[in-house]
Design a protein around this motif. Structure first.
Motif, PDB file in Angstrom:
ATOM      1  N   VAL A  97       0.844  -1.200   0.000  1.00  0.00           N
ATOM      2  CA  VAL A  97       0.000   0.000   0.000  1.00  0.00           C
ATOM      3  C   VAL A  97       0.877   1.247   0.000  1.00  0.00           C
ATOM      4  O   VAL A  97       0.640   2.194  -0.754  1.00  0.00           O
ATOM      5  CB  VAL A  97      -0.963   0.004   1.209  1.00  0.00           C
ATOM      6  CG1 VAL A  97      -1.687   1.324   1.330  1.00  0.00           C
ATOM      7  CG2 VAL A  97      -1.963  -1.140   1.097  1.00  0.00           C
ATOM      8  N   ALA A  98       1.903   1.252   0.838  1.00  0.00           N
ATOM      9  CA  ALA A  98       2.811   2.409   0.912  1.00  0.00           C
ATOM     10  C   ALA A  98       3.484   2.649  -0.435  1.00  0.00           C
ATOM     11  O   ALA A  98       3.613   3.798  -0.876  1.00  0.00           O
ATOM     12  CB  ALA A  98       3.853   2.184   2.007  1.00  0.00           C
ATOM     13  N   ALA A  99       3.892   1.589  -1.109  1.00  0.00           N
ATOM     14  CA  ALA A  99       4.531   1.739  -2.420  1.00  0.00           C
ATOM     15  C   ALA A  99       3.542   2.282  -3.450  1.00  0.00           C
ATOM     16  O   ALA A  99       3.900   3.116  -4.283  1.00  0.00           O
ATOM     17  CB  ALA A  99       5.099   0.400  -2.884  1.00  0.00           C
TER      18      ALA A  99
ATOM     19  N   LEU B 142       1.666  10.693  -2.620  1.00  0.00           N
ATOM     20  CA  LEU B 142       2.161  11.484  -1.500  1.00  0.00           C
ATOM     21  C   LEU B 142       3.347  12.355  -1.909  1.00  0.00           C
ATOM     22  O   LEU B 142       3.587  13.405  -1.309  1.00  0.00           O
ATOM     23  CB  LEU B 142       2.508  10.571  -0.330  1.00  0.00           C
ATOM     24  CG  LEU B 142       1.313   9.779   0.229  1.00  0.00           C
ATOM     25  CD1 LEU B 142       1.767   8.755   1.253  1.00  0.00           C
ATOM     26  CD2 LEU B 142       0.265  10.703   0.819  1.00  0.00           C
ATOM     27  N   ALA B 143       4.070  11.943  -2.937  1.00  0.00           N
ATOM     28  CA  ALA B 143       5.194  12.747  -3.431  1.00  0.00           C
ATOM     29  C   ALA B 143       4.705  14.028  -4.112  1.00  0.00           C
ATOM     30  O   ALA B 143       5.451  15.004  -4.205  1.00  0.00           O
ATOM     31  CB  ALA B 143       6.039  11.929  -4.398  1.00  0.00           C
TER      32      ALA B 143
ATOM     33  N   ASP C 176       1.484  13.493   7.726  1.00  0.00           N
ATOM     34  CA  ASP C 176       2.679  12.889   8.299  1.00  0.00           C
ATOM     35  C   ASP C 176       2.499  11.380   8.152  1.00  0.00           C
ATOM     36  O   ASP C 176       2.018  10.708   9.056  1.00  0.00           O
ATOM     37  CB  ASP C 176       2.823  13.302   9.762  1.00  0.00           C
ATOM     38  CG  ASP C 176       4.166  12.918  10.335  1.00  0.00           C
ATOM     39  OD1 ASP C 176       5.074  12.596   9.548  1.00  0.00           O
ATOM     40  OD2 ASP C 176       4.306  12.940  11.564  1.00  0.00           O
ATOM     41  N   HIS C 177       2.844  10.862   6.992  1.00  0.00           N
ATOM     42  CA  HIS C 177       2.533   9.478   6.654  1.00  0.00           C
ATOM     43  C   HIS C 177       3.692   8.551   6.971  1.00  0.00           C
ATOM     44  O   HIS C 177       4.848   8.972   7.028  1.00  0.00           O
ATOM     45  CB  HIS C 177       2.155   9.373   5.169  1.00  0.00           C
ATOM     46  CG  HIS C 177       3.189   9.943   4.256  1.00  0.00           C
ATOM     47  ND1 HIS C 177       3.277  11.279   4.001  1.00  0.00           N
ATOM     48  CD2 HIS C 177       4.190   9.363   3.558  1.00  0.00           C
ATOM     49  CE1 HIS C 177       4.275  11.503   3.177  1.00  0.00           C
ATOM     50  NE2 HIS C 177       4.853  10.358   2.900  1.00  0.00           N
TER      51      HIS C 177
ATOM     52  N   VAL D   8      -7.022  12.482   0.522  1.00  0.00           N
ATOM     53  CA  VAL D   8      -5.981  13.507   0.521  1.00  0.00           C
ATOM     54  C   VAL D   8      -6.465  14.745  -0.245  1.00  0.00           C
ATOM     55  O   VAL D   8      -6.272  15.887   0.201  1.00  0.00           O
ATOM     56  CB  VAL D   8      -4.660  12.951  -0.066  1.00  0.00           C
ATOM     57  CG1 VAL D   8      -3.660  14.055  -0.343  1.00  0.00           C
ATOM     58  CG2 VAL D   8      -4.062  11.913   0.868  1.00  0.00           C
ATOM     59  N   ALA D   9      -7.113  14.524  -1.379  1.00  0.00           N
ATOM     60  CA  ALA D   9      -7.630  15.650  -2.177  1.00  0.00           C
ATOM     61  C   ALA D   9      -8.676  16.438  -1.377  1.00  0.00           C
ATOM     62  O   ALA D   9      -8.651  17.680  -1.373  1.00  0.00           O
ATOM     63  CB  ALA D   9      -8.232  15.131  -3.479  1.00  0.00           C
TER      64      ALA D   9
END
Length: 182
Positions: free
Chosen positions: A47-49, A55-56, A66-67, A124-125
């Protein structure tokens, strides 16, 4: 048949054997739990990948997100302070949750990483839009003219403060005088 009760030595060896079995069972359970956590961490790394490019793209001046991946009792990938992704108890389903004033809410649940990525991207949006609106509202408040003290409000507040200080000091000295004479 042996009808006599077991001796103290036999009882001790039975207890020792039971404690040894209990320790082995506990170690096996601990190994299984550690393996399940390890699997959950690997799944959350996927998921992080998947979220790394999203997130970038965040603006550098935005510090809302702050992930990071947190390994613990329940491993989680935090998007921000309120929202996170975890692996459900079935160890296949991802759940994207957010803490609200009304409790924890599931925003998305799926076995598909892309579904969770889209849900997190939408979240996030929405947070970025909320931030823009809040900053715009702050700007509107700053642009409004502030009321001047000419309407008498500032003078009455100062008068009330001074009178309160005088009354308080008088009461303090009266109490002190009463204590000395009494």
């Amino acid at each position: 048949m042996n009808d006599h009760p077991p001796s103290r030595q036999e009882e001790k060896s039975d207890l020792r054997e039971a404690v040894r079995r209990a320790r082995l069972e506990d170690a096996e359970r601990s190994d299984v739990i550690a393996e399940l956590r390890s699997r959950a961490l690997v799944r959350l790394e996927l998921v992080a990948a998947a979220l790394a490019p999203v997130l970038a793209e965040l603006p550098e001046d935005v510090d809302l997100f702050d992930h990071g991946l947190v390994a613990g009792e329940q491993p989680r990938f935090y998007v921000d302070v309120l929202a996170f992704v975890e692996v459900d108890r079935d160890r296949r389903t991802y759940r994207f949750l957010v803490d609200t004033r009304h409790g924890r809410q599931v925003l998305a649940a799926s076995e598909d990483v892309d579904t969770i990525r889209r849900a997190v991207t939408d979240y996030v949006a929405r947070r970025l839009v909320e931030r823009e609106k809040a900053l715009a509202a702050d700007g509107e408040l700053a642009a409004r003219p502030r009321p001047q003290a000419a309407d008498g409000q500032g003078g009455s507040l100062l008068f009330a403060f001074v009178m309160g200080a005088i009354v308080g000091a008088t009461l303090f000295y009266l109490a002190l005088w009463w204590k000395v004479l009494g």
